[in-house]
Write a protein that holds these residues in place. Structure first.
Motif, short mmCIF file in Angstrom:
data_model
loop_
_atom_site.label_atom_id
_atom_site.label_comp_id
_atom_site.label_asym_id
_atom_site.label_seq_id
_atom_site.Cartn_x
_atom_site.Cartn_y
_atom_site.Cartn_z
N GLY A 117 38.39 29.91 48.50
CA GLY A 117 38.97 28.60 48.25
C GLY A 117 38.44 27.54 49.20
N ALA A 118 38.19 27.93 50.45
CA ALA A 118 37.63 26.97 51.40
C ALA A 118 36.22 26.58 51.01
N ILE A 119 35.43 27.56 50.59
CA ILE A 119 34.04 27.26 50.24
C ILE A 119 33.98 26.41 48.97
N ILE A 129 45.26 27.96 49.70
CA ILE A 129 46.51 28.68 49.51
C ILE A 129 46.62 29.20 48.08
N GLN A 130 46.23 28.39 47.12
CA GLN A 130 46.29 28.83 45.72
C GLN A 130 45.33 29.99 45.46
N GLY A 131 44.12 29.88 45.97
CA GLY A 131 43.15 30.96 45.78
C GLY A 131 43.58 32.23 46.47
N GLY A 132 44.11 32.09 47.68
CA GLY A 132 44.58 33.26 48.42
C GLY A 132 45.75 33.94 47.74
N GLY A 133 46.69 33.16 47.27
CA GLY A 133 47.86 33.74 46.58
C GLY A 133 47.48 34.43 45.29
N THR A 134 46.60 33.82 44.54
CA THR A 134 46.18 34.41 43.27
C THR A 134 45.41 35.70 43.48
N PHE A 135 44.39 35.65 44.34
CA PHE A 135 43.58 36.84 44.55
C PHE A 135 44.37 37.93 45.26
N GLY A 136 45.25 37.53 46.17
CA GLY A 136 46.09 38.51 46.86
C GLY A 136 47.04 39.21 45.91
N THR A 137 47.59 38.47 44.95
CA THR A 137 48.48 39.09 43.96
C THR A 137 47.74 40.11 43.12
N PHE A 138 46.55 39.75 42.67
CA PHE A 138 45.79 40.70 41.86
C PHE A 138 45.36 41.92 42.66
N MET A 139 45.02 41.73 43.93
CA MET A 139 44.66 42.88 44.76
C MET A 139 45.87 43.77 45.01
N ALA A 140 47.05 43.18 45.18
CA ALA A 140 48.25 43.97 45.38
C ALA A 140 48.60 44.76 44.13
N ILE A 141 48.44 44.15 42.96
CA ILE A 141 48.70 44.85 41.70
C ILE A 141 47.71 46.01 41.54
N GLY A 142 46.44 45.76 41.82
CA GLY A 142 45.44 46.81 41.72
C GLY A 142 45.70 47.95 42.68
N THR A 143 46.15 47.62 43.89
CA THR A 143 46.47 48.66 44.86
C THR A 143 47.70 49.43 44.42
N GLY A 144 48.69 48.74 43.86
CA GLY A 144 49.88 49.42 43.37
C GLY A 144 49.59 50.37 42.23
N ILE A 145 48.64 50.02 41.39
CA ILE A 145 48.27 50.91 40.28
C ILE A 145 47.63 52.18 40.83
N ARG A 146 46.89 52.06 41.91
CA ARG A 146 46.20 53.23 42.47
C ARG A 146 47.11 54.12 43.29
N CYS A 147 48.30 53.68 43.66
CA CYS A 147 49.21 54.51 44.48
C CYS A 147 49.68 55.75 43.74
N GLY A 183 43.29 40.62 49.96
CA GLY A 183 43.00 39.68 48.88
C GLY A 183 43.30 38.25 49.26
N PHE A 184 44.37 38.05 50.03
CA PHE A 184 44.72 36.70 50.47
C PHE A 184 43.63 36.11 51.35
N CYS A 185 43.10 36.92 52.27
CA CYS A 185 42.04 36.43 53.16
C CYS A 185 40.76 36.13 52.38
N VAL A 186 40.41 37.00 51.46
CA VAL A 186 39.20 36.77 50.66
C VAL A 186 39.39 35.53 49.78
N GLY A 187 40.57 35.39 49.17
CA GLY A 187 40.84 34.23 48.32
C GLY A 187 40.86 32.93 49.10
N MET A 188 41.38 32.98 50.32
CA MET A 188 41.38 31.76 51.14
C MET A 188 39.97 31.35 51.54
#
Length: 78
Positions: free
Chosen positions: A33-35, A60-78, A25-30
């Motif tokens: 954010g660049a684009i 950095i803001q886009g990466g952190g935000t999207f990475g957090t949501f992806m981590a939460i979504g992955t944690g829900i699926r565990c 999510g961080f890579c996708v958000g970054m």
């Protein structure tokens, strides 16, 4: 049905999956954010150092935000 491995260990742990989700999510958000940040800054007429600082901050803001949501979504699926 999954075949058990001969070594006896399973796949990645839930924490490893959450870390991977955050990094993905961080890579996708970054990249998003660049684009979008780059176009937005160029539209406002920023050049040079101001352009790079603002685009970097947006990345950095886009990466952190999207990475957090992806981590939460992955944690829900565990």
């Amino acid at each position: 049905m999954p075949v058990p491995s001969p070594r006896g260990h399973g796949g990645p742990s839930c924490f490893d999956k959450i870390k991977l989700g955050f990094m993905l999510g961080f890579c996708v958000g970054m990249s998003a954010g660049a684009i979008f940040g780059g176009f937005n800054c160029l539209r406002f007429g920023l050049r040079g150092r101001e352009l790079f600082q603002t685009v970097g901050k947006t990345m950095i803001q886009g990466g952190g935000t999207f990475g957090t949501f992806m981590a939460i979504g992955t944690g829900i699926r565990c």
